[in-house]
Design a protein around this motif. Structure first.
Motif, mmCIF file in Angstrom:
data_model
loop_
_atom_site.group_PDB
_atom_site.id
_atom_site.type_symbol
_atom_site.label_atom_id
_atom_site.label_comp_id
_atom_site.label_asym_id
_atom_site.label_seq_id
_atom_site.Cartn_x
_atom_site.Cartn_y
_atom_site.Cartn_z
ATOM 1 N N THR A 92 0.800 -1.222 0.000
ATOM 2 C CA THR A 92 0.000 0.000 0.000
ATOM 3 C C THR A 92 0.832 1.270 0.000
ATOM 4 N N THR A 93 2.136 1.149 0.192
ATOM 5 C CA THR A 93 2.927 2.338 0.471
ATOM 6 C C THR A 93 3.190 3.205 -0.761
ATOM 7 N N TYR A 94 3.431 2.560 -1.909
ATOM 8 C CA TYR A 94 3.795 3.330 -3.109
ATOM 9 C C TYR A 94 2.886 3.075 -4.303
ATOM 10 N N ALA A 95 2.094 2.013 -4.270
ATOM 11 C CA ALA A 95 1.246 1.688 -5.420
ATOM 12 C C ALA A 95 0.108 2.694 -5.541
ATOM 13 N N GLU A 96 -0.430 2.831 -6.748
ATOM 14 C CA GLU A 96 -1.606 3.665 -6.960
ATOM 15 C C GLU A 96 -2.844 2.895 -6.511
ATOM 16 N N PRO A 97 -3.592 3.402 -5.548
ATOM 17 C CA PRO A 97 -4.778 2.676 -5.090
ATOM 18 C C PRO A 97 -5.807 2.432 -6.202
ATOM 19 N N PHE A 98 -5.856 3.345 -7.182
ATOM 20 C CA PHE A 98 -6.806 3.139 -8.287
ATOM 21 C C PHE A 98 -6.454 1.867 -9.051
ATOM 22 N N HIS A 99 -5.162 1.677 -9.351
ATOM 23 C CA HIS A 99 -4.736 0.445 -10.031
ATOM 24 C C HIS A 99 -4.971 -0.776 -9.133
ATOM 25 N N THR A 100 -4.597 -0.658 -7.856
ATOM 26 C CA THR A 100 -4.761 -1.788 -6.931
ATOM 27 C C THR A 100 -6.213 -2.250 -6.893
ATOM 28 N N SER A 101 -7.114 -1.279 -6.800
ATOM 29 C CA SER A 101 -8.536 -1.597 -6.757
ATOM 30 C C SER A 101 -8.984 -2.329 -8.024
ATOM 31 N N TRP A 117 -7.175 -9.996 -0.469
ATOM 32 C CA TRP A 117 -6.054 -9.048 -0.542
ATOM 33 C C TRP A 117 -5.361 -8.983 0.804
ATOM 34 N N ILE A 118 -4.064 -9.273 0.823
ATOM 35 C CA ILE A 118 -3.249 -8.962 1.998
ATOM 36 C C ILE A 118 -2.655 -7.579 1.775
ATOM 37 N N ALA A 119 -3.160 -6.608 2.525
ATOM 38 C CA ALA A 119 -2.666 -5.235 2.418
ATOM 39 C C ALA A 119 -1.425 -5.126 3.289
ATOM 40 N N ALA A 120 -0.294 -4.773 2.666
ATOM 41 C CA ALA A 120 0.972 -4.803 3.402
ATOM 42 C C ALA A 120 1.743 -3.511 3.226
ATOM 43 N N ARG A 121 2.495 -3.148 4.239
ATOM 44 C CA ARG A 121 3.345 -1.957 4.196
ATOM 45 C C ARG A 121 4.680 -2.313 3.552
ATOM 46 N N ALA A 122 5.213 -1.399 2.733
ATOM 47 C CA ALA A 122 6.559 -1.578 2.168
ATOM 48 C C ALA A 122 7.504 -0.754 3.029
ATOM 49 N N SER A 123 8.114 -1.409 4.031
ATOM 50 C CA SER A 123 8.884 -0.626 5.004
ATOM 51 C C SER A 123 10.340 -0.417 4.593
ATOM 52 N N ASP A 124 10.816 -1.172 3.606
ATOM 53 C CA ASP A 124 12.207 -1.019 3.166
ATOM 54 C C ASP A 124 12.317 0.203 2.245
ATOM 55 N N PRO A 125 13.187 1.170 2.587
ATOM 56 C CA PRO A 125 13.325 2.364 1.736
ATOM 57 C C PRO A 125 13.746 2.032 0.300
ATOM 58 N N VAL A 153 -9.443 1.879 -1.824
ATOM 59 C CA VAL A 153 -9.732 0.654 -2.568
ATOM 60 C C VAL A 153 -11.139 0.164 -2.231
ATOM 61 N N ARG A 154 -11.473 0.182 -0.968
ATOM 62 C CA ARG A 154 -12.815 -0.283 -0.572
ATOM 63 C C ARG A 154 -13.905 0.648 -1.114
ATOM 64 N N GLU A 155 -13.652 1.958 -1.101
ATOM 65 C CA GLU A 155 -14.658 2.883 -1.636
ATOM 66 C C GLU A 155 -14.851 2.681 -3.138
ATOM 67 N N LEU A 156 -13.737 2.441 -3.835
ATOM 68 C CA LEU A 156 -13.854 2.206 -5.281
ATOM 69 C C LEU A 156 -14.646 0.931 -5.571
ATOM 70 N N TRP A 157 -14.453 -0.112 -4.773
ATOM 71 C CA TRP A 157 -15.228 -1.346 -4.989
ATOM 72 C C TRP A 157 -16.729 -1.099 -4.846
ATOM 73 N N ASP A 158 -17.083 -0.115 -4.027
ATOM 74 C CA ASP A 158 -18.502 0.211 -3.840
ATOM 75 C C ASP A 158 -18.994 1.297 -4.790
ATOM 76 N N SER A 159 -18.086 1.836 -5.618
ATOM 77 C CA SER A 159 -18.464 3.028 -6.386
ATOM 78 C C SER A 159 -19.450 2.709 -7.515
ATOM 79 N N TRP A 160 -19.566 1.435 -7.867
ATOM 80 C CA TRP A 160 -20.658 0.985 -8.737
ATOM 81 C C TRP A 160 -21.632 0.219 -7.844
ATOM 82 N N ASP B 82 -9.020 -4.620 -15.323
ATOM 83 C CA ASP B 82 -7.626 -4.200 -15.452
ATOM 84 C C ASP B 82 -6.976 -5.081 -16.516
ATOM 85 N N ALA B 83 -6.253 -4.469 -17.450
ATOM 86 C CA ALA B 83 -5.790 -5.220 -18.621
ATOM 87 C C ALA B 83 -4.784 -6.324 -18.273
#
Lengths: 352, 465
Positions: A92-101, A117-125, A153-160, B82-83
Motif C-alpha cells: 500500500t505504500t507506493y502503489a496507486e490505489p486506483f490500479h490496486t482496486s 487481498w493482503i494489504a501490506a506496508r513496504a517498510s524497506d526504503p 480501494v474499498r470505496e472504489l469497490w462500492d463506487s458501482w 484491469d488489462a
C-alpha cells in the motif's frame, strides 16, 4: 467458532532459503505458469480454504531471487481452479490505489468471487527507490498510507452499485449514473476521484487481510507471533477473525522433520521469521491445529519445502481435520467470503 | 479502386482482436450481446481468436469512466477489467495467442509496470505485448497521485524514457542467471543480475529487477500515436503499430510508406515494424444480404441517443431532447474547443467549421442528424461476403498497405465467430493465412526479430533527447 480456515503460502519453492534444492523442478522452471498451477492445484485438491502469494517490488531475500508479482500469479490460476481462495499481497505504500482496486476486482471476476487481498506496508526504503517515489519513513506514515489505501480501494469497490448496469433499451442508456459514485478521496500523498472502471466485484468487497493495527479496516487479522502461547493471546485479544501464521516442517515418508531441516540448514542456515514454529510429526501437527481452533479462526501455513510438506499436509493433516470436523473443505461454487463465514456486504451507497 | 502492385506475393494476413469493452461501437442493445465484464465473455472471445490462429488478443485500458458535460456518460457499454490482470487470467486458459495490454506511461511507473508486463510474459511463455499509450489530460490524472497535467510536449519524452527504462529492466538478467542444475551453490547467481539505475528528467529509480527474460526476450511493444511526433516515436521504439488507417486502401498505403521512411530515418530496416490497423469486419454469407447486415450493425452502434450525444459533442450542448431522425440543429455550435473528456477523435477542433461541413453533407445527401453521425463517425472497415473480404484483405497485404488487421468485434462475445468460421478459411484457401501456429511466442507469430540487448546501456538526461 463456526469456521477454521486453512491457508497456505505458496511463494517460491517454500519458506526455507534452500527449498529450491528439494523442489520437483530445476530453478529455471520455478517461475513458469505450469509450475505455479501445479502447486495451487495441489493445495486446492488438499482442501485448503485459500492460498496466499507473498510479494514486494524488491527481490525475495531468500532462495531464488526472482518472483512474478502476486496479482499476476493469482489471476493466472483463477480460471483453472474452482474452490480455493486466491489472496495476493499488494503493498500500500507506493502503489496507486486506483490500479490496486482495479487489479483486485479483476481477480475477483476471473475467479468468480474467490479473491482476497493482503494489504501490506513496504517498510524497506529500497522500495521507494524502485518505484521512484519519496521515501515513506516511520511507522506513523506507513500506517497512514496503509489506512488511506485500504479506504480508497474499498470505496472504489462500492463506487458501482450492483444494479448500475441497466441496459434500458427505451432510453438508450446502458448505465444509470445515479448508481455510480465519485469517491472524492483526498489524503496526504494522493487523491482519487473515482468512480472505478471495474464494476462492483462479485463478492461486493474482496476479503481484506492485514495486521492487528489494521483491525478496523480488515476482515481477517494475520497473527504473527514467535510461539504458540503468544499467538493464542493475540488471537484471543483480537476482536474479529484471526489467522495464526505457522512455519511448518513435517515428517515425510523419506525423512524425519528435524533431519530434513538440518539438511537444508547445512546448505544455508535459516533464521526463523516471526511465526509459530512447528517441526515434527503430522499427527502432532493435527493436535496443534485442533488446539488452536479453539482460539483462532484459521491458520496460514508456510511450508518449508512446498513439494515435500504440501503432500504430507494433503495426505495426513487435512484429512484428519476434515474427519474430526475441526475444518471443512471449501464449498464448490461459493465465494471466499462465504467460506470464511462472511456475508456479502451491502453497498455503502445503496439507498435502502 | 486504386492500383495495387503485388510487392509482397508471400505476405500473410495477421489478425489481432481488440476487445474494446467501452465505446458506442460495441452494440449492447441486441439480445446476442453478453455481459461486458463476466469472465466467460472474455473466455469466449480469446478462445475463438486462438482457434482462428490469431496473433494477438488486445485489451484497452480504463483510467476513468467517460463523461460528457461533466456527467458520466450513460449511453455506451462501460465497465472493464484491469488489462494485465485479466490477460494473466486468460494466459491460464490459452496456449498460443498473444496477449496485449494497453498501459499508460503517464500514470504508471517503470519499476512496477515493467515488472508486471514481464510477469505476464513469463507466465504466458512469451506471449505478452504492451500497447504503450500516453495521456496529458488532468482529468484522467484526478485518479492518480501525480494528479494533474503533464505538459503535452513532455508526454512523449516521458514515454520514450519509460520504454527505454523498461527495456533496461528486461535486460538486467543474464540469460543463464537462473542455473538449471540444482547442485550449484546458488540457485540464481547474484552477479548475473545487473542493478538498474536511471536518472532522467522524468524518472529517478534504482532497483534490482526480479525477473529473467521470457522466451521472446521482451514483451512486444505496440504504439498507436498518429501525429508526426507519434509516428516518429513509433519508428524509434515500437515493434508494431496499431494504426487508425484500416478503412481506405490508399490512406493505409500512404501511412505505411510514411512509416517505412521514418524507420529508415531512425536507422532501422523498412520492414522492422508490423502495421496492424484497427478495423471492423462485417460479413454476410450471401452478397444479397450484405447491405442489410451493414445497416443492422450501424443502427445498433448509432442509436438515436448515441447520435444526439456525438453531435452534441460538436455543438457543445445537450441535444438529447431533439429528434435524431430530424435535421441537424438550426443554431450554431458553442464556439469553444471540443471537450477532451470523452476522448473524442475531434478533440480540440473548431466546432463551427465542423458544423458547416456537416450541414453541407446533410444537404447534399438529404441526411438526418443520425445519418450524419453515422457518415462522419463510422469507420466502416470491411463489409462483404467472406470471399469478397478475403480478396480485399489479401490485396492490402500483398501491396504492403498493412501487415494485418486488429479487428474490433461490433458485439461481444459472438462478434468474432463469423470472422473465424467464415473468413479465416477463405484466407487459408487463398494461401494468405497460416494453417497452424508456427511459433509459441507473440514475437514469433508476428515474425519479428529478437530484441537487441542493451545490457550495458545507461541513460541520463543527456542521452535521451
Amino acid at each position: 467458532m463456526s469456521v477454521f480456515a486453512l491457508a497456505i503460502e505458496l511463494d517460491g519453492e517454500g519458506s526455507h532459503p534452500a527449498a529450491w534444492r528439494h523442489a520437483n523442478r530445476p530453478p529455471s522452471e520455478s517461475l513458469s505458469g505450469p509450475a505455479l498451477l501445479q502447486k495451487v492445484r495441489a493445495a486446492e485438491n488438499a482442501g485448503f480454504t485459500f492460498t496466499t502469494f507473498e510479494d514486494s517490488i524488491l527481490p525475495p531475500q531468500r532462495g531464488i531471487r526472482a518472483r512474478v508479482d502476486a496479482v499476476n500469479r493469482a489471476c493466472f490460476v483463477a480460471a483453472t481452479t474452482s474452490t480455493i481462495g486466491l489472496v495476493p499481497v499488494v503493498e500500500t505504500t507506493y502503489a496507486e490505489p486506483f490500479h490496486t482496486s482495479s487489479q483486485l476486482a479483476t481477480l475477483d471476476y476471473a475467479s468468480r468471487g474467490r479473491g482476497g487481498w493482503i494489504a501490506a506496508r513496504a517498510s524497506d526504503p529500497a522500495a521507494a527507490r524502485a518505484w521512484g517515489r519519496p521515501v515513506v519513513a516511520g511507522q506513523a506514515d506507513l500506517d497512514r498510507e496503509q489506512r488511506d489505501s485500504i479506504t480508497v480501494v474499498r470505496e472504489l469497490w462500492d463506487s458501482w452499485e450492483d444494479d448500475a448496469v441497466i441496459r434500458d433499451y427505451q432510453s438508450g442508456r446502458f448505465l444509470d449514473r445515479n448508481k455510480l459514485h465519485y469517491v472524492g478521496f483526498e489524503g496526504e500523498s494522493f487523491a482519487v476521484k473515482g468512480p472505478a472502471i471495474v464494476p462492483r466485484p462479485p463478492q461486493g468487497q474482496l476479503v481484506v487481510l492485514g495486521a492487528e493495527a489494521d483491525r478496523e479496516q480488515v476482515d481477517v487479522v494475520l497473527v504473527a507471533e514467535d510461539d504458540r502461547d503468544a499467538a493464542v493471546d493475540a488471537a484471543t485479544r483480537s476482536r474479529g477473525l484471526t489467522a495464526v501464521e505457522i512455519d511448518v516442517t513435517l515428517d515425510t515418508p523419506e525423512a524425519a522433520a528435524a533431519d530434513r531441516l538440518a539438511a537444508l540448514n547445512r546448505h544455508q542456515p535459516s533464521t526463523p521469521g516471526r511465526r509459530v514454529q512447528y517441526i515434527g510429526t503430522t499427527s502432532g501437527f493435527v493436535e496443534l491445529l485442533t488446539e488452536l481452533a479453539a482460539y483462532t479462526d484459521g491458520v496460514r501455513l508456510f511450508p518449508t519445502v512446498i513439494d515435500e510438506d504440501l503432500p504430507a499436509l494433503a495426505r495426513f493433516v487435512l484429512p484428519a481435520l476434515f474427519k474430526s470436523g475441526v475444518a471443512h473443505r471449501p464449498v464448490p461454487g461459493s465465494s471466499l467470503r462465504s467460506n470464511l463465514g462472511l456475508a456479502r456486504p451491502v453497498n455503502r451507497y445503496a439507498k435502502v | 479502386m486504386s492500383s495495387s502492385h503485388v510487392l509482397r506475393p508471400d505476405a500473410h494476413v495477421h489478425f489481432g482482436v481488440f476487445f474494446q469493452g467501452v465505446n458506442h461501437t460495441t452494440i449492447w442493445s441486441d439480445p446476442a450481446s453478453g455481459s461486458q465484464i463476466d469472465f466467460e465473455t472474455f473466455r469466449h472471445v480469446v478462445t475463438k481468436a486462438e482457434r482462428g490462429l490469431f496473433d494477438a488478443f488486445f485489451l484497452g485500458e480504463g483510467l476513468r469512466l467517460r463523461e460528457q458535460d461533466g456527467k458520466i456518460l450513460e449511453l455506451d457499454i462501460a465497465g472493464r477489467p484491469d488489462a494485465i490482470a485479466q490477460l494473466s487470467a486468460l494466459a491460464g486458459i490459452t496456449e498460443r495467442v498473444g496477449l496485449v495490454a494497453t498501459q499508460n506511461t503517464t500514470y504508471n511507473e517503470p519499476g512496477d509496470l515493467a515488472r508486471r508486463l514481464a510477469g505476464l510474459d513469463i507466465l504466458s511463455g512469451g506471449r505478452a505485448g504492451w500497447n504503450a499509450v500516453t495521456t496529458d489530460n488532468a482529468w484522467t490524472g484526478e485518479n492518480f497521485r501525480r494528479g494533474g497535467f503533464l505538459d503535452h510536449e513532455l508526454r512523449y519524452e516521458r514515454a520514450g524514457q519509460f520504454i527505454r527504462t523498461a527495456r533496461a529492466i528486461w535486460d538486467s538478467w543474464g540469460d543463464d542467471a537462473i542455473a538449471s542444475p540444482t547442485a550449484g551453490e546458488f540457485s540464481s547467481d547474484p552477479n548475473a543480475v545487473r542493478h538498474v539505475d536511471r536518472s532522467t528528467s522524468q524518472f529517478d529509480i534504482s532497483l534490482d529487477p526480479t525477473l529473467p527474460r521470457s522466451p521472446q526476450g521482451h514483451p512486444v511493444i505496440f504504439q498507436a500515436g498518429d501525429s508526426p511526433t507519434g509516428r516518429d516515436f513509433a519508428a524509434a521504439n515500437a515493434d508494431v503499430i496499431f494504426s487508425r488507417h484500416g478503412t481506405h486502401f490508399d490512406d493505409a498505403l500512404t501511412f505505411a510508406n510514411d512509416i517505412r521512411a521514418r524507420l529508415l530515418a531512425a536507422g532501422r530496416p523498412a520492414d522492422d515494424i508490423r502495421i496492424l490497423p484497427g478495423t471492423q469486419i462485417v460479413l454476410a454469407e450471401k452478397a444479397s444480404e450484405v447491405e442489410e447486415k451493414r445497416r443492422w450493425v450501424l443502427e445498433g452502434q448509432y442509436t438515436g441517443q448515441t447520435a444526439l450525444s456525438l453531435v452534441g459533442l460538436v455543438w457543445g450542448r445537450d441535444l438529447s431532447d431533439r429528434d435524431p431522425d430530424g435535421p441537424l440543429p438550426e443554431f450554431d455550435p458553442v464556439p469553444a474547443p471540443i471537450s477532451a473528456t470523452r476522448g473524442a477523435a475531434r478533440d480540440g477542433n473548431d466546432p463551427i467549421a465542423i458544423a458547416k461541413e456537416w450541414r453541407a453533407l446533410a444537404e447534399a445527401k438529404n441526411l438526418s442528424l443520425r445519418q450524419v453521425a453515422i457518415e462522419t463517425s463510422a469507420r466502416s472497415g470491411f463489409v462483404g461476403t467472406p470471399g469478397q473480404v478475403a480478396d480485399e484483405l489479401a490485396r492490402w497485404v500483398h501491396a504492403g498497405a498493412t501487415d494485418g488487421f486488429n479487428i474490433s468485434p461490433y458485439i461481444v462475445p459472438g462478434g468474432l465467430d463469423e470472422v473465424v468460421d467464415w473468413l479465416v478459411p477463405e484466407l487459408q484457401e487463398r494461401g494468405v493465412y497460416r494453417t497452424e501456429y508456427a511459433s509459441t511466442t507473440l514475437r514469433g507469430h508476428l515474425g519479428l526479430r529478437a530484441p537487441l540487448t542493451r545490457r550495458h546501456s545507461t541513460e541520463t538526461d543527456s542521452a535521451t533527447g
